[in-house]
Design a protein around this motif. Structure first.
Motif, PDB file in Angstrom:
ATOM      1  N   ASP A   1      76.062 -22.644  26.515  1.00  0.00           N
ATOM      2  CA  ASP A   1      74.891 -22.386  27.352  1.00  0.00           C
ATOM      3  C   ASP A   1      73.681 -22.028  26.493  1.00  0.00           C
ATOM      4  OD1 ASP A   1      76.351 -22.754  29.688  1.00  0.00           O
ATOM      5  OD2 ASP A   1      76.776 -20.613  29.932  1.00  0.00           O
ATOM      6  N   ARG A   2      73.911 -21.213  25.447  1.00  0.00           N
ATOM      7  CA  ARG A   2      72.815 -20.756  24.604  1.00  0.00           C
ATOM      8  C   ARG A   2      72.056 -21.951  24.013  1.00  0.00           C
ATOM      9  NH1 ARG A   2      74.349 -16.979  19.646  1.00  0.00           N
ATOM     10  NH2 ARG A   2      75.626 -18.809  19.184  1.00  0.00           N
ATOM     11  N   ALA A   3      72.776 -22.995  23.651  1.00  0.00           N
ATOM     12  CA  ALA A   3      72.144 -24.172  23.065  1.00  0.00           C
ATOM     13  C   ALA A   3      71.304 -24.938  24.085  1.00  0.00           C
ATOM     14  CB  ALA A   3      73.209 -25.091  22.476  1.00  0.00           C
ATOM     15  N   SER A   4      71.485 -24.641  25.359  1.00  0.00           N
ATOM     16  CA  SER A   4      70.741 -25.338  26.415  1.00  0.00           C
ATOM     17  C   SER A   4      69.504 -24.586  26.880  1.00  0.00           C
ATOM     18  CB  SER A   4      71.662 -25.581  27.627  1.00  0.00           C
ATOM     19  OG  SER A   4      72.767 -26.381  27.265  1.00  0.00           O
ATOM     20  N   LEU A   5      69.286 -23.370  26.366  1.00  0.00           N
ATOM     21  CA  LEU A   5      68.114 -22.595  26.759  1.00  0.00           C
ATOM     22  C   LEU A   5      66.853 -23.137  26.088  1.00  0.00           C
ATOM     23  CD1 LEU A   5      69.539 -18.971  26.494  1.00  0.00           C
ATOM     24  CD2 LEU A   5      69.053 -20.234  28.600  1.00  0.00           C
ATOM     25  N   PRO A   6      65.700 -22.981  26.725  1.00  0.00           N
ATOM     26  CA  PRO A   6      64.460 -23.405  26.082  1.00  0.00           C
ATOM     27  C   PRO A   6      64.132 -22.546  24.870  1.00  0.00           C
ATOM     28  CG  PRO A   6      63.991 -22.240  28.129  1.00  0.00           C
ATOM     29  CD  PRO A   6      65.478 -22.450  28.077  1.00  0.00           C
ATOM     30  N   THR A   7      63.567 -23.181  23.849  1.00  0.00           N
ATOM     31  CA  THR A   7      63.131 -22.464  22.655  1.00  0.00           C
ATOM     32  C   THR A   7      61.830 -21.725  22.960  1.00  0.00           C
ATOM     33  OG1 THR A   7      61.785 -24.301  21.864  1.00  0.00           O
ATOM     34  CG2 THR A   7      64.119 -24.294  21.223  1.00  0.00           C
ATOM     35  N   PRO A   8      61.436 -20.807  22.094  1.00  0.00           N
ATOM     36  CA  PRO A   8      60.132 -20.163  22.281  1.00  0.00           C
ATOM     37  C   PRO A   8      58.986 -21.168  22.340  1.00  0.00           C
ATOM     38  CG  PRO A   8      61.433 -18.911  20.711  1.00  0.00           C
ATOM     39  CD  PRO A   8      62.209 -20.169  20.994  1.00  0.00           C
ATOM     40  N   GLU A   9      59.090 -22.250  21.553  1.00  0.00           N
ATOM     41  CA  GLU A   9      58.046 -23.271  21.580  1.00  0.00           C
ATOM     42  C   GLU A   9      58.010 -23.983  22.926  1.00  0.00           C
ATOM     43  OE1 GLU A   9      59.091 -22.092  17.628  1.00  0.00           O
ATOM     44  OE2 GLU A   9      60.390 -22.965  19.180  1.00  0.00           O
TER      45      GLU A   9
ATOM     46  N   ARG B   1      54.135 -22.578  29.596  1.00  0.00           N
ATOM     47  CA  ARG B   1      53.025 -21.698  29.979  1.00  0.00           C
ATOM     48  C   ARG B   1      51.689 -22.441  29.891  1.00  0.00           C
ATOM     49  NH1 ARG B   1      55.348 -16.526  28.609  1.00  0.00           N
ATOM     50  NH2 ARG B   1      57.422 -16.630  29.584  1.00  0.00           N
ATOM     51  N   GLU B   2      51.577 -23.394  28.965  1.00  0.00           N
ATOM     52  CA  GLU B   2      50.337 -24.139  28.788  1.00  0.00           C
ATOM     53  C   GLU B   2      50.215 -25.317  29.746  1.00  0.00           C
ATOM     54  OE1 GLU B   2      47.973 -26.752  25.329  1.00  0.00           O
ATOM     55  OE2 GLU B   2      49.827 -25.669  24.845  1.00  0.00           O
ATOM     56  N   HIS B   3      51.319 -25.993  30.015  1.00  0.00           N
ATOM     57  CA  HIS B   3      51.275 -27.245  30.778  1.00  0.00           C
ATOM     58  C   HIS B   3      51.779 -27.112  32.214  1.00  0.00           C
ATOM     59  CE1 HIS B   3      50.202 -29.826  27.330  1.00  0.00           C
ATOM     60  NE2 HIS B   3      50.872 -28.930  26.629  1.00  0.00           N
ATOM     61  N   GLY B   4      52.575 -26.078  32.502  1.00  0.00           N
ATOM     62  CA  GLY B   4      53.025 -25.851  33.867  1.00  0.00           C
ATOM     63  C   GLY B   4      54.290 -26.573  34.257  1.00  0.00           C
ATOM     64  N   TRP B   5      54.983 -27.189  33.301  1.00  0.00           N
ATOM     65  CA  TRP B   5      56.233 -27.887  33.591  1.00  0.00           C
ATOM     66  C   TRP B   5      57.122 -27.898  32.357  1.00  0.00           C
ATOM     67  CZ3 TRP B   5      57.018 -32.028  30.377  1.00  0.00           C
ATOM     68  CH2 TRP B   5      55.883 -32.598  29.785  1.00  0.00           C
ATOM     69  N   TYR B   6      58.424 -28.115  32.599  1.00  0.00           N
ATOM     70  CA  TYR B   6      59.403 -28.123  31.512  1.00  0.00           C
ATOM     71  C   TYR B   6      60.527 -29.065  31.897  1.00  0.00           C
ATOM     72  CZ  TYR B   6      63.469 -26.515  28.797  1.00  0.00           C
ATOM     73  OH  TYR B   6      64.587 -26.464  28.016  1.00  0.00           O
ATOM     74  N   LEU B   7      60.949 -29.911  30.951  1.00  0.00           N
ATOM     75  CA  LEU B   7      62.116 -30.770  31.112  1.00  0.00           C
ATOM     76  C   LEU B   7      63.282 -30.142  30.364  1.00  0.00           C
ATOM     77  CD1 LEU B   7      60.686 -34.389  30.782  1.00  0.00           C
ATOM     78  CD2 LEU B   7      61.881 -33.432  32.748  1.00  0.00           C
TER      79      LEU B   7
ATOM     80  N   GLY C   1      69.533 -20.096  36.310  1.00  0.00           N
ATOM     81  CA  GLY C   1      68.743 -18.877  36.473  1.00  0.00           C
ATOM     82  C   GLY C   1      68.229 -18.345  35.148  1.00  0.00           C
ATOM     83  N   ALA C   2      69.029 -18.458  34.089  1.00  0.00           N
ATOM     84  CA  ALA C   2      68.610 -17.962  32.782  1.00  0.00           C
ATOM     85  C   ALA C   2      67.446 -18.779  32.225  1.00  0.00           C
ATOM     86  CB  ALA C   2      69.792 -18.000  31.813  1.00  0.00           C
ATOM     87  N   VAL C   3      67.500 -20.107  32.395  1.00  0.00           N
ATOM     88  CA  VAL C   3      66.375 -20.944  31.963  1.00  0.00           C
ATOM     89  C   VAL C   3      65.112 -20.525  32.706  1.00  0.00           C
ATOM     90  CG1 VAL C   3      65.439 -23.289  31.944  1.00  0.00           C
ATOM     91  CG2 VAL C   3      67.822 -22.892  31.282  1.00  0.00           C
ATOM     92  N   ALA C   4      65.216 -20.357  34.026  1.00  0.00           N
ATOM     93  CA  ALA C   4      64.065 -19.943  34.824  1.00  0.00           C
ATOM     94  C   ALA C   4      63.544 -18.585  34.373  1.00  0.00           C
ATOM     95  CB  ALA C   4      64.444 -19.911  36.305  1.00  0.00           C
ATOM     96  N   ALA C   5      64.454 -17.667  34.023  1.00  0.00           N
ATOM     97  CA  ALA C   5      64.041 -16.331  33.588  1.00  0.00           C
ATOM     98  C   ALA C   5      63.218 -16.398  32.306  1.00  0.00           C
ATOM     99  CB  ALA C   5      65.271 -15.449  33.383  1.00  0.00           C
ATOM    100  N   LEU C   6      63.628 -17.229  31.364  1.00  0.00           N
ATOM    101  CA  LEU C   6      62.857 -17.371  30.132  1.00  0.00           C
ATOM    102  C   LEU C   6      61.490 -17.964  30.411  1.00  0.00           C
ATOM    103  CD1 LEU C   6      65.481 -18.576  27.496  1.00  0.00           C
ATOM    104  CD2 LEU C   6      64.114 -16.487  27.418  1.00  0.00           C
ATOM    105  N   LEU C   7      61.433 -18.987  31.248  1.00  0.00           N
ATOM    106  CA  LEU C   7      60.151 -19.626  31.547  1.00  0.00           C
ATOM    107  C   LEU C   7      59.209 -18.658  32.253  1.00  0.00           C
ATOM    108  CD1 LEU C   7      61.402 -23.119  32.778  1.00  0.00           C
ATOM    109  CD2 LEU C   7      60.487 -22.551  30.510  1.00  0.00           C
TER     110      LEU C   7
ATOM    111  N   ALA D   1      56.415 -21.725  25.461  1.00  0.00           N
ATOM    112  CA  ALA D   1      54.961 -21.760  25.278  1.00  0.00           C
ATOM    113  C   ALA D   1      54.375 -23.037  25.876  1.00  0.00           C
ATOM    114  CB  ALA D   1      54.617 -21.660  23.796  1.00  0.00           C
ATOM    115  N   HIS D   2      55.075 -24.158  25.737  1.00  0.00           N
ATOM    116  CA  HIS D   2      54.623 -25.420  26.341  1.00  0.00           C
ATOM    117  C   HIS D   2      54.563 -25.297  27.861  1.00  0.00           C
ATOM    118  CE1 HIS D   2      55.038 -29.491  28.019  1.00  0.00           C
ATOM    119  NE2 HIS D   2      54.444 -29.922  26.924  1.00  0.00           N
TER     120      HIS D   2
END
Length: 311
Positions: free
Chosen positions: A13-21, A27-33, A103-109, A24-25
């Motif tokens: 699961d940890r390998a599937s979480l978004p990176t800090p970069e 927060r700047e663009h409003g979407w994440y894949l 939920g964890a991905v959403a929490a980071l975002l 940041a993307h």
């Protein structure tokens, strides 16, 4: 009641979480894949559960019918199907949508330590190119959530298969979550399904012009098992399904743990009402409780700072 110990992430699961970069993307663009968050087996199980749902299977039904409930049934015909509260009505669907990794991905975002489901909508876009309901005009979700105090809510779009432009994938307007709304208040996109597409196109263009911004549309090209996330103020929509098979998905609306009901008034002074307001339990001060676990279960709780960048 779900306990903190139940919110567990494996090393995979940890390998599937978004990176800090990537955060940041977002927060700047409003979407994440995302990366692959659901296995093929989980999606097979989810699709089978939704077929049973369409056939009428329910583990429970809503005690009352909210005023703006989306509830497709066979008598409505081959239009685009929308069914709200599927996580509540079907245990099999709900169990998959509550996967802690999502939920964890959403929490980071969102920069939150707790994520709850706010709403879930099962969607089927039939392979009928000329069907008017297949086009979803430009809108953003916060216009529906005016009774929510949080500005950090977000939506996960979860297709059951590869999702491309051909079958009408969700499309984001890049960076639009940062736009300031028109001072006249005439840019609300609430109840977009009942309105003319041209009106919503004009609202998008006017809002972009007000912000001195360009309308940059980004179709989400989503492999099976992956999903997109978007901020509650990101304009989005989708086109017709030109493929030879239905576009199946769940729109999973998520709220951070700080979210709560706040009164919001319409232009005539009357209160805005969200569907939850006639269903959820009441708080001590007699407001609708958007933390009611029956309708708004917690899918993640915990500090994820130790996971950041740990790849």
């Amino acid at each position: 009641m779900t306990t903190t110990a139940e919110f567990h992430l494996t090393d995979a699961d940890r390998a599937s979480l978004p990176t800090p970069e990537e955060v940041a993307h977002y927060r700047e663009h409003g979407w994440y894949l995302s990366r692959k968050l659901f296995t093929d087996e989980e999606l097979d199980t989810l699709q089978a559960a939704t077929e049973r749902y369409y056939a009428g299977e329910r583990d429970r039904e809503l005690p009352v019918r909210p005023p703006r409930l989306a509830a497709w049934e066979p008598s409505h015909g081959p239009v685009q199907r929308h069914n709200d509260y599927v996580h509540y009505e079907s245990d099999a669907i709900g169990a998959i949508l509550r996967k802690p990794l999502v939920g964890a991905v959403a929490a980071l975002l969102a920069g939150a330590e707790e994520i709850r489901i706010f709403q879930s909508t099962l969607i089927l876009k039939p392979p009928v190119p000329g069907e008017p309901s297949n086009r979803v005009p430009w809108h953003f979700d916060k216009h529906y959530w005016q009774t929510s105090a949080s500005e950090n809510m977000l939506t996960a779009f979860i297709p059951f298969h590869d999702c491309r432009e051909e079958n009408g994938t969700i499309t984001m307007v890049d960076g639009s979550h940062l736009w300031k709304e028109l001072p006249s208040g005439e840019d609300s996109t609430r109840h977009f399904a009942d309105r003319d597409n041209g009106e919503l196109d004009a609202i998008l263009d006017a809002n972009a012009a007000h912000n001195g911004a360009e309308v940059v549309k980004i179709p989400m090209l989503i492999p099976r098992g992956h999903m997109s996330f978007h901020h509650c103020r990101t304009y989005h929509g989708s086109g017709p399904n030109l493929a030879g098979f239905p576009r199946r998905a769940v729109s999973l609306h998520l709220q951070d743990g700080a979210n709560e009901y706040r009164r919001h008034e319409k232009a005539d002074g009357g209160p805005v009402v969200y569907n939850h307001d006639v269903l959820v339990r009441r708080t001590a001060d007699d407001r609708p409780d958007y933390a009611d676990p029956a309708y708004c279960p917690t899918t993640w709780r915990g500090d994820l700072t130790t996971w950041r960048g740990a790849r």
